[in-house]
Write a protein that holds these residues in place. Structure first.
Motif, short mmCIF file in Angstrom:
data_model
loop_
_atom_site.label_atom_id
_atom_site.label_comp_id
_atom_site.label_asym_id
_atom_site.label_seq_id
_atom_site.Cartn_x
_atom_site.Cartn_y
_atom_site.Cartn_z
N ASP A 22 70.68 -31.05 130.42
CA ASP A 22 70.89 -30.57 129.06
C ASP A 22 71.09 -31.69 128.05
O ASP A 22 71.62 -31.50 126.97
N ASP A 23 70.65 -32.91 128.38
CA ASP A 23 70.62 -33.99 127.41
C ASP A 23 69.23 -34.09 126.80
O ASP A 23 68.26 -33.61 127.38
N ALA A 24 69.18 -34.77 125.66
CA ALA A 24 67.88 -35.01 125.03
C ALA A 24 66.93 -35.67 126.02
O ALA A 24 65.76 -35.33 126.12
N GLY A 25 67.46 -36.64 126.81
CA GLY A 25 66.63 -37.34 127.77
C GLY A 25 66.00 -36.42 128.80
O GLY A 25 64.89 -36.64 129.26
N GLY A 26 66.73 -35.36 129.17
CA GLY A 26 66.22 -34.42 130.17
C GLY A 26 65.15 -33.49 129.65
O GLY A 26 64.43 -32.87 130.41
N LEU A 27 65.07 -33.35 128.32
CA LEU A 27 64.09 -32.45 127.71
C LEU A 27 62.81 -33.18 127.32
O LEU A 27 61.84 -32.55 126.94
N MET A 28 62.84 -34.52 127.38
CA MET A 28 61.76 -35.24 126.71
C MET A 28 60.50 -35.41 127.55
O MET A 28 60.49 -35.29 128.76
N ASN A 29 59.42 -35.71 126.84
CA ASN A 29 58.11 -35.96 127.40
C ASN A 29 57.80 -37.43 127.13
O ASN A 29 57.98 -37.90 126.01
N THR A 30 57.36 -38.16 128.17
CA THR A 30 57.15 -39.60 127.96
C THR A 30 55.72 -39.93 127.54
O THR A 30 55.40 -41.09 127.29
N ARG A 31 54.85 -38.92 127.47
CA ARG A 31 53.46 -39.20 127.08
C ARG A 31 53.28 -39.04 125.58
O ARG A 31 52.74 -38.03 125.13
#
Lengths: 365, 365
Positions: A34-43
């Motif tokens: 539930d952190d921003a990092g866990g929701l993100m897409n690296t592409r």
């Protein structure tokens, strides 16, 4: 999906992925769900500031066909992956082809830290009206993007959790019909038991006045009306304030302004219900139709003033409890309607019978 | 903004806009604020199916610099503006420049009717995971796009309205602190008054048993405990079901499955609280410490069985009322926690005193 899997199964699942994807997924697993990092897409679309618009478009067209999934903004990074600026695709496509990106890019980028929690992130989306937000680490290096469509789910889920807590149910992890019967039982029985234990204090409170009730049973007849009115006004206040805190409309420092507002509101609502209660007792003959008319005005006054007091107290308790919980870093939504009602019930009974003793001693009592 | 303004001020506001914008805004004013049509943007990227990728990109670059605000998908329309297909910008930029759009475009377009209400629209966004949805009229002509960032606000607002209704407050039109005191008073006093009138039936119900209370005042001591337990279990059930219906997890036809599930749940929860109530009466000496021990088991049984019945009834009423409201095309969220509690209070009292008469006649009564 891999994030939700037990850790011993993760290795096997990761082995099924191709090399590039496995590297990406492994990097993302470092973040909480539930952190921003866990929701993100690296592409995301990366460009350099010394590219021209035409070069950037050619470069992105090549990148897209290979691996990019999402593209609304192109992010301008330096050699160390530090985020320098952003250009929307609209701007890129609309600009003269020879212009350099450093002239086109916005340097006042709205961005989020990779450890920002998802509630704060959804508020940032609401304030910024952007389709995607870049996620950076503590050193300002860009790690990925979060897109607004993921935030819709977050907002929906959080509202559902708030609603369940307001109804005094522990937040469910799955939809109602997919929650196993025993899980659902546990999540409901827990709060019901706590509230039940709280309500047993009403037995103690009423037990103290058993002699008075024996002498004037008419007094007990108004007990449900009085305590439920306190509970209802408390439910209103707590749900309004819990939601306003939940979506960031109210902050902890606003408690004083809310206190005065709800003090006035409690007096107004309590005055209204108190007057209705007084009239109800005085002008509606009691069900057995005899005897009590002499004392009707006194009983009416007791009921009316008790309603005023209990509604005022319910309104204040319901509006202040969420702030108190937030002050101690607990979830304001724990101030469920039933919890506030239970708090108000015991004090409401004490108020009512104390008033009755004061007003009716020597007559009914 | 113009949509929210009173109609006599609209003319003046429209006169401030340039010609193109005025035409657009006038067209949008034909839609209700909470329909898909009222949320849409008419500046979307239109292309023809016989364009090549290179032609489409050149064409869009010119359009963008002139007037397009948003661009994630390019929509392929025929001469009558009927929507034939869609190409994402990612696909457009990643495809060979000479390919024709008719070969590239997706023809199974997810689209929404211009009169679709915003709740249905937000569900369509959740299911489709798209950034923007095309809005078409009854003849299939494309009228505009709605983007997901507008839906975040919609989802947030609707959850807030649901929460306020669950707390028995009419939905506010503005944030808590921006709502004028008297507006807030009206939106709270309305429901409080309705609930108060409902609760006056508890006075009638208890009045019928005034003689019994006079003979055994101990009976009245458990009244708050019993009715609040019914109210609490009803609050849990109604908030769970209201939210599940609100986000589309449960539909009207599911009522039967929910009925059986909540019947079992009500028995389980009622059994738990009933047992706790029985033990509380039998093993905790009454506050005045004398006399009642002979009848403790009988009173305990009365309290215990009443709790079982009232919790079962609260659970069933709380879970079925939202379905009943939906069946009659009313808002399920009207089944607020306090409304369910009020319904359960009156019947709970009747159940309790009827059981007391049956179990205690000849002993206490």
């Amino acid at each position: 999906m891999i994030q939700l899997a037990p850790s011993e199964q993760r290795e096997g699942m990761l082995a099924l992925l191709d090399d590039t994807t496995r590297r990406e997924v492994t990097a993302l697993l470092a973040y909480a769900e539930d952190d921003a990092g866990g929701l993100m897409n690296t592409r995301f679309a990366r460009v350099r500031s010394d590219m021209t618009v035409d070069e950037a478009i050619r470069y992105l067209r090549r990148q897209i066909s290979e691996q990019l999934e999402l593209i609304y903004y192109a992010y301008v990074l330096d050699r160390d992956q530090v985020l320098l600026g952003v250009v929307s695709f609209r701007e890129l496509l609309g600009a003269p082809g020879t212009k350099q990106l450093r002239e086109l890019m916005h340097t006042d980028v709205v961005k989020a830290a990779d450890d920002m929690d998802q509630e704060a992130l959804s508020r940032l989306f609401a304030e910024s009206d952007l389709i995607a937000l870049p996620i950076v680490d503590a050193a300002g290096r860009m790690k990925g993007i979060v897109t607004v469509d993921d935030i819709v789910d977050v907002v929906q889920e959080e509202a559902t959790e708030d609603i369940q807590k307001i109804g005094a149910v522990e937040a469910l992890d799955a939809p109602y019909m997919q929650t196993a019967f025993f899980d659902l039982f546990k999540k409901r029985a827990g709060w019901l038991t706590v509230l039940f234990v709280g309500e047993t204090f009403t037995v103690v409170a009423m037990g103290r006045f058993e002699d008075e009730i024996q002498r004037a049973a008419i007094l007990s007849v108004f007990v449900p009306l009085i305590i439920s009115s306190g509970g209802n006004s408390g439910s209103q206040a707590s749900t309004l304030i819990v939601r306003a805190i939940g979506i960031g409309e109210l902050r902890l420092r606003d408690w004083w302004r809310v206190f005065w507002r709800e003090l006035l509101m409690g007096c107004a609502l309590g005055g209204l219900l108190g007057l209705m209660g007084l009239l109800r007792v005085v002008y509606w003959p009691s069900s057995d139709g005899e005897g009590d008319t002499d004392h009707a005005v006194l009983v009416g006054a007791t009921v009316g003033f008790s309603l005023l007091g209990v509604v005022l107290w319910g309104t204040l308790a319901g509006s202040m409890l969420p702030f108190l919980l937030k002050r101690f870093r607990l979830d304001p939504a724990t101030a469920s309607a039933p919890l506030v009602a239970t708090l108000v019930d015991v004090t409401g009974l004490l108020l009512y019978f104390t008033l009755a003793l004061a007003l009716l001693s020597g007559t009914l009592l």
